[in-house]
Design an enzyme around this catalytic site. Structure first.
Site, mmCIF file in Angstrom:
data_model
loop_
_atom_site.group_PDB
_atom_site.id
_atom_site.type_symbol
_atom_site.label_atom_id
_atom_site.label_comp_id
_atom_site.label_asym_id
_atom_site.label_seq_id
_atom_site.Cartn_x
_atom_site.Cartn_y
_atom_site.Cartn_z
ATOM 1 N N GLU A 1 0.823 -1.220 0.000
ATOM 2 C CA GLU A 1 0.000 0.000 0.000
ATOM 3 C C GLU A 1 0.855 1.268 0.000
ATOM 4 O OE1 GLU A 1 -2.815 -0.203 -0.881
ATOM 5 O OE2 GLU A 1 -3.996 -1.771 0.099
ATOM 6 N N HIS B 1 -2.152 2.050 8.675
ATOM 7 C CA HIS B 1 -3.267 1.379 7.998
ATOM 8 C C HIS B 1 -3.447 -0.004 8.601
ATOM 9 C CE1 HIS B 1 -5.737 -0.636 5.146
ATOM 10 N NE2 HIS B 1 -4.752 -1.415 4.722
ATOM 11 N N HIS C 1 -6.537 -3.448 9.339
ATOM 12 C CA HIS C 1 -7.835 -4.079 9.083
ATOM 13 C C HIS C 1 -8.506 -4.351 10.432
ATOM 14 C CE1 HIS C 1 -5.638 -5.746 5.294
ATOM 15 N NE2 HIS C 1 -5.948 -4.473 5.166
ATOM 16 N N TYR D 1 -17.642 10.879 21.943
ATOM 17 C CA TYR D 1 -16.812 12.056 21.645
ATOM 18 C C TYR D 1 -15.394 11.706 21.185
ATOM 19 C CZ TYR D 1 -14.289 11.737 26.098
ATOM 20 O OH TYR D 1 -13.492 11.328 27.125
ATOM 21 N N HIS E 1 -12.536 -2.892 3.282
ATOM 22 C CA HIS E 1 -11.095 -3.081 3.392
ATOM 23 C C HIS E 1 -10.580 -2.809 4.813
ATOM 24 C CE1 HIS E 1 -6.896 -2.332 1.427
ATOM 25 N NE2 HIS E 1 -6.790 -2.695 2.697
ATOM 26 N N TYR F 1 -5.297 18.650 24.702
ATOM 27 C CA TYR F 1 -5.579 17.514 25.594
ATOM 28 C C TYR F 1 -4.266 16.790 25.962
ATOM 29 C CZ TYR F 1 -7.654 12.944 26.791
ATOM 30 O OH TYR F 1 -8.034 11.778 27.389
HETATM 31 ZN ZN ZN Z 1 -5.108 -3.210 3.722
#
Ligand code: ZN
Length: 213
Positions: A76, A95, A97, A116, A157, A210
């Site tokens: 990716e 990234h 899953h 929130y 995905h 924060y």
């Molecule tokens: Zn992926």
């Protein structure tokens, strides 16, 4: 070793993804952009996080040309580089899953402000249209959907999160997994109450200051 610090962080946060159950095996991927050196450290494709060493992490130019590392970069890589280029305010991309966020993505729903903590992304998590993994089309769909948000669901995905640091992109992935789970669970027993945009504006403002500054 080029980008030694960033490569160590990719290994460290890869293991954190496993420990937090945000991914399994060699799944998911991470990248860090050192804007001063103008180089990107990215996870190699198909390497188990437990076995990954800092020198396995691939170093690329922002255009995707390999500068260091023997292995192939993440499948990716395209959308990692596109995000780092598109968003000058961020330096890291995560990234995964992760199960609950991906559940919502498989419904082709956005994640609304059911709690929130969605403020880690913004007033919601937008949804990118489906395209085959690794393609330019998927990268284009993510860029079209993410806007100024710190996260984006990817239809059928997973999820992608961005941040000023790998720590902040990781935190966003972790918090959004909780919010996704809450959304899933509330949908199981009824219709959740969604926080309004005015309240989310206040939350997002508070999040800027924060924690430890
Ligand atoms: Zn992926």
């Amino acid at each position: 070793m080029l980008l030694a610090e960033e490569r160590e962080l990719i290994v460290e946060f890869g293991r954190k993804l496993l420990a937090s159950q945000l991914t399994t095996g060699s799944g998911g991927n991470l990248s860090i952009f050192n804007r001063k050196e103008n180089l990107v450290a990215i996870k190699p494709t198909g390497v188990d996080y437990h076995l990954m060493k800092p020198e396995d992490v691939v170093v690329l130019t922002p255009e995707g040309e390999k500068v260091d590392g023997a292995l192939k970069p993440s499948s990716e890589t395209r959308f990692h580089l596109a995000l780092l280029k598109h968003r000058p305010d961020i330096n890291a991309v995560v990234h995964t899953h992760q199960v609950y966020a991906t559940t919502i993505a498989c419904m082709n729903w956005e994640l609304p402000a059911v709690h929130y903590l969605v403020g880690f992304s913004g007033n919601k998590v937008p949804l990118a249209k489906y395209a085959t993994f690794g393609t330019q089309e998927l990268s284009d769909n993510i860029i079209a959907a993410i806007g100024k948000y710190n996260a984006c669901l990817m239809s059928n995905h997973g999820i992608v999160t961005v941040g000023q640091s790998i720590q902040s992109a990781f935190n966003t992935a972790e918090e959004l997994e909780l919010v996704s789970r809450l959304y899933y669970q509330t949908k199981c027993i009824g219709e959740p109450v969604i926080l309004g945009d005015d309240e989310m504006k206040i939350i997002c403002e508070k999040f800027k200051t924060y924690g430890q500054q």
